[in-house]
Design a protein around this motif. Structure first.
Motif, PDB file in Angstrom:
ATOM      1  N   ASN A   4       0.815  -1.215   0.000  1.00  0.00           N
ATOM      2  CA  ASN A   4       0.000   0.000   0.000  1.00  0.00           C
ATOM      3  C   ASN A   4       0.849   1.265   0.000  1.00  0.00           C
ATOM      4  N   ASN A   5       2.087   1.178   0.461  1.00  0.00           N
ATOM      5  CA  ASN A   5       2.950   2.353   0.531  1.00  0.00           C
ATOM      6  C   ASN A   5       3.859   2.493  -0.687  1.00  0.00           C
ATOM      7  N   LYS A   6       3.793   1.563  -1.619  1.00  0.00           N
ATOM      8  CA  LYS A   6       4.656   1.601  -2.798  1.00  0.00           C
ATOM      9  C   LYS A   6       4.140   2.621  -3.806  1.00  0.00           C
ATOM     10  N   ASP A   7       5.033   3.035  -4.674  1.00  0.00           N
ATOM     11  CA  ASP A   7       4.693   3.960  -5.755  1.00  0.00           C
ATOM     12  C   ASP A   7       3.792   3.239  -6.771  1.00  0.00           C
ATOM     13  N   PRO A   8       2.680   3.853  -7.188  1.00  0.00           N
ATOM     14  CA  PRO A   8       1.786   3.186  -8.145  1.00  0.00           C
ATOM     15  C   PRO A   8       2.449   2.855  -9.479  1.00  0.00           C
ATOM     16  N   GLN A   9       3.360   3.719  -9.929  1.00  0.00           N
ATOM     17  CA  GLN A   9       4.056   3.455 -11.192  1.00  0.00           C
ATOM     18  C   GLN A   9       4.938   2.214 -11.066  1.00  0.00           C
ATOM     19  N   GLN A  10       5.589   2.053  -9.923  1.00  0.00           N
ATOM     20  CA  GLN A  10       6.431   0.880  -9.693  1.00  0.00           C
ATOM     21  C   GLN A  10       5.576  -0.385  -9.604  1.00  0.00           C
ATOM     22  N   LEU A  11       4.438  -0.307  -8.951  1.00  0.00           N
ATOM     23  CA  LEU A  11       3.546  -1.465  -8.867  1.00  0.00           C
ATOM     24  C   LEU A  11       3.024  -1.857 -10.241  1.00  0.00           C
ATOM     25  N   LEU A  12       2.715  -0.863 -11.055  1.00  0.00           N
ATOM     26  CA  LEU A  12       2.227  -1.140 -12.406  1.00  0.00           C
ATOM     27  C   LEU A  12       3.323  -1.764 -13.264  1.00  0.00           C
ATOM     28  N   GLN A  13       4.563  -1.337 -13.070  1.00  0.00           N
ATOM     29  CA  GLN A  13       5.681  -1.932 -13.807  1.00  0.00           C
ATOM     30  C   GLN A  13       5.883  -3.384 -13.383  1.00  0.00           C
ATOM     31  N   ARG A  14       5.778  -3.665 -12.096  1.00  0.00           N
ATOM     32  CA  ARG A  14       5.892  -5.047 -11.613  1.00  0.00           C
ATOM     33  C   ARG A  14       4.754  -5.902 -12.148  1.00  0.00           C
ATOM     34  N   SER A  15       3.564  -5.325 -12.188  1.00  0.00           N
ATOM     35  CA  SER A  15       2.416  -6.049 -12.718  1.00  0.00           C
ATOM     36  C   SER A  15       2.636  -6.416 -14.177  1.00  0.00           C
ATOM     37  N   PHE A  16       3.171  -5.483 -14.952  1.00  0.00           N
ATOM     38  CA  PHE A  16       3.447  -5.748 -16.359  1.00  0.00           C
ATOM     39  C   PHE A  16       4.485  -6.855 -16.517  1.00  0.00           C
ATOM     40  N   THR A  17       5.558  -6.775 -15.756  1.00  0.00           N
ATOM     41  CA  THR A  17       6.637  -7.768 -15.861  1.00  0.00           C
ATOM     42  C   THR A  17       6.145  -9.157 -15.467  1.00  0.00           C
ATOM     43  N   ILE A  18       5.436  -9.251 -14.368  1.00  0.00           N
ATOM     44  CA  ILE A  18       4.933 -10.549 -13.910  1.00  0.00           C
ATOM     45  C   ILE A  18       3.898 -11.088 -14.889  1.00  0.00           C
ATOM     46  N   GLY A  19       3.075 -10.207 -15.446  1.00  0.00           N
ATOM     47  CA  GLY A  19       2.077 -10.639 -16.428  1.00  0.00           C
ATOM     48  C   GLY A  19       2.709 -11.187 -17.690  1.00  0.00           C
ATOM     49  N   ILE A  20       3.768 -10.538 -18.185  1.00  0.00           N
ATOM     50  CA  ILE A  20       4.466 -11.028 -19.379  1.00  0.00           C
ATOM     51  C   ILE A  20       5.102 -12.384 -19.103  1.00  0.00           C
ATOM     52  N   VAL A  21       5.706 -12.542 -17.934  1.00  0.00           N
ATOM     53  CA  VAL A  21       6.309 -13.837 -17.578  1.00  0.00           C
ATOM     54  C   VAL A  21       5.228 -14.918 -17.525  1.00  0.00           C
ATOM     55  N   GLY A  22       4.076 -14.593 -16.962  1.00  0.00           N
ATOM     56  CA  GLY A  22       2.973 -15.556 -16.892  1.00  0.00           C
ATOM     57  C   GLY A  22       2.455 -15.946 -18.263  1.00  0.00           C
ATOM     58  N   ILE A  23       2.348 -14.991 -19.159  1.00  0.00           N
ATOM     59  CA  ILE A  23       1.879 -15.284 -20.511  1.00  0.00           C
ATOM     60  C   ILE A  23       2.889 -16.158 -21.247  1.00  0.00           C
ATOM     61  N   ILE A  24       4.165 -15.868 -21.083  1.00  0.00           N
ATOM     62  CA  ILE A  24       5.198 -16.691 -21.728  1.00  0.00           C
ATOM     63  C   ILE A  24       5.179 -18.113 -21.181  1.00  0.00           C
ATOM     64  N   LEU A  25       5.008 -18.253 -19.857  1.00  0.00           N
ATOM     65  CA  LEU A  25       4.951 -19.593 -19.266  1.00  0.00           C
ATOM     66  C   LEU A  25       3.741 -20.375 -19.764  1.00  0.00           C
ATOM     67  N   CYS A  26       2.653 -19.706 -20.026  1.00  0.00           N
ATOM     68  CA  CYS A  26       1.471 -20.396 -20.544  1.00  0.00           C
ATOM     69  C   CYS A  26       1.594 -20.731 -22.025  1.00  0.00           C
TER      70      CYS A  26
END
Length: 96
Positions: A4-26
């Motif tokens: 909750n205390n993290k920067d929203p831009q940083q959280l969105l970047q992490r979300s993008f990175t984790i999402g791309i890794v998940g799509i590649i794994l699938c």
């Protein structure tokens, strides 16, 4: 780790990175069905890890959109991320 205390831009970047890794794994088991480079029974578990990563990325994007007092551009990016991840999760659920 308090997200909750993290920067929203940083959280969105992490979300993008984790999402791309998940799509590649699938995608790896799907490609394996076409080319048969490995035993399908041994590589099918990657679908589970990929879907878990996509769900984690989706939860991070939802966390960003629920924050208060963030710029409109970040909210729009988060909305687009939620739509893309939802469609990809639905695709991989229907494809298995």
């Amino acid at each position: 780790m308090n997200l909750n205390n993290k920067d929203p831009q940083q959280l969105l970047q992490r979300s993008f990175t984790i999402g791309i890794v998940g799509i590649i794994l699938c995608f790896i088991p799907l490609i394996n069905n076409i080319t048969a480079f490995a035993d399908p029974k041994k590589i099918f578990f990657l679908n589970g890890f990929g879907l878990a990563a996509q769900f984690m990325a989706l939860s991070l994007a939802i966390l960003v959109i629920r924050k208060r007092k963030i710029p409109h551009e970040i909210k729009d990016k988060s909305k687009r991320m939620i739509i893309v991840l939802s469609v990809s999760i639905l695709f991989f659920f229907l494809n298995t």
